[in-house]
Design an enzyme around this catalytic site. Sequence first.
Site, PDB file in Angstrom:
ATOM      1  CB  CYS A   1      38.124  32.792  73.132  1.00 26.26           C
ATOM      2  SG  CYS A   1      39.046  33.668  74.389  1.00 26.26           S
TER       3      CYS A   1
ATOM      4  CD  GLU B   1      42.613  33.021  74.075  1.00 31.36           C
ATOM      5  OE1 GLU B   1      41.774  32.304  73.483  1.00 31.36           O
ATOM      6  OE2 GLU B   1      42.385  34.162  74.466  1.00 31.36           O
TER       7      GLU B   1
END
Length: 541
Positions: free
Chosen positions: A327, A293
């Site tokens: 993020c 990720e």
Amino acid sequence: MGKGFFNVPEPVNEPVKSYAPGSPEREAVAKQYKSYYNSSVDVPLYIGSEEIKTGNTKNMSLPHDHKHVVGTYHLAEKQHVDKAISTALEARKKWAQTPWEQRAAIFLRAADLIAGPYRAKINAATMVAQSKTIHQAEIDAACELIDFLRFNVKFMTDIYAEQPVSSNGIWNRVEYRPLEGFIYAITPFNFTAIAANLPASAALMGNTVVWKPSDHQIFSAKVIVDVFKEAGVPDGVINVVYGDPIMITDTVLASPDFSGIHFTGSTFIFKEIWKKIGENIHNYKTYPKIVGETGGKDFIVAHPSANPKQVATGISRGAFEFQGQKCSAASRVYLPKSLAEETLNHVKEDVASFKMGSPEDMSNFITAVIHEGSFDKLAKYIDQAKADSDAEIIAGGNYDKSKGYFIEPTVILTTNPKYTTMETELFGPVVTVYVYDDKDWSNTLKLVDETSEYALTGAVFSNCRYALEEAIKALENCAGNFYVNDKPTGAVVGQQPFGGARASGTNDKAGSAQNLLRWVSPRLIKETFVSPEDYRYPFLG
């Protein structure tokens, strides 16, 4: 030897404590913060049963008080990484054969330790190391980590229960073996829960791990190690090394027993690791699992039917909680001209009301960014926006690193939908806004989809169901987690499995069974009860 089919405790999301003034949890975490601040810790490498101090150390300081040192950590040399690998492989022999309910019990115990005696410790450590407010620490280091541990146990049992049909005379069964070799976990600074979950999820499924935490999260990573040790994770199952990331990664990826990587970090680094795995592919005993990720350039797009105050709150929370160092943080916003002025006035009011400073003062909403490199990068983009003719700063825009790395929450308004801060991941408290004509709603959706290489999170605000349906379809591929009338952050384990595609990662959905399936290699066993004794089939007559 199996002695029964066992039901694990049904997981429930850990309640978030309020930390209101006068509450016992507030007093406990404040006391623990002071204890950490006024002491010093020396963090070793953890390899098998050994705590190794190499003598080559670096200091750990607070982002909001960078001259104050709270400890040191020891850097690994190549020999230590080699030792971590061999130790993991040796530990695998016993750990992979450990009954699943014993592995489950260890990590369920870890969850209860964090919920109880370690809660103030892990939250205060996250406040110290990562400059999180108590609320951000609570939802991350305590609640999300507890949820990962408890829900993963349930997901594991669901996976094991998934079995094929058996026809008459045979029994088909699938066993979910750990991967053959060891797992490499690389974890980021910004979420203590992620730092623990990446090695723990692989270990839960019977794998052994070499774990490299971020240099800027080692202080709270030590608390994770303490929890895992007390919970009963056997020596060698999770081995922890720090130091030169290139040396450590090259050493790990050179091993023929490397069987998978669990990664959260930058897109560039992940692509470089993927490239190196490809270059080494002929050396490996098996095809490594690659789970990552990475970055995001997450959006909020508002329809003319949206509520301006709700959109503004989505921006203020989505862009500025934990200084935008998520993020999933909102970093580009598309507002219709009819709502833009009112929405932005609300955002300006919010920014003006933010208190900024040390997380020890729990009335602060904004604290420091993680380190000087991040500070300097953000300051450069803010200065550029001040100079550019197609951008203006309408809120914030100041910064100061004399004591801590403080960036004022900043709102940039641009007339250029492809302005650099509409496209580039900044990872800080800076959000850029583009105003579109109301009639250009459909074209704006195309613009949202085409502007960024990332596809992690995004949000649409609208009170028109037709517009929502259009947005959900048009933006299908540009967000792995898509939010309707909400900020694009705050995924909850077991409710919103998290991950994105495109340059944002492999979308293996942490917080779901989908992620755990990456850490097993299924084996089908077909058993025939009465074996045939003649090769002839009936059609032969």
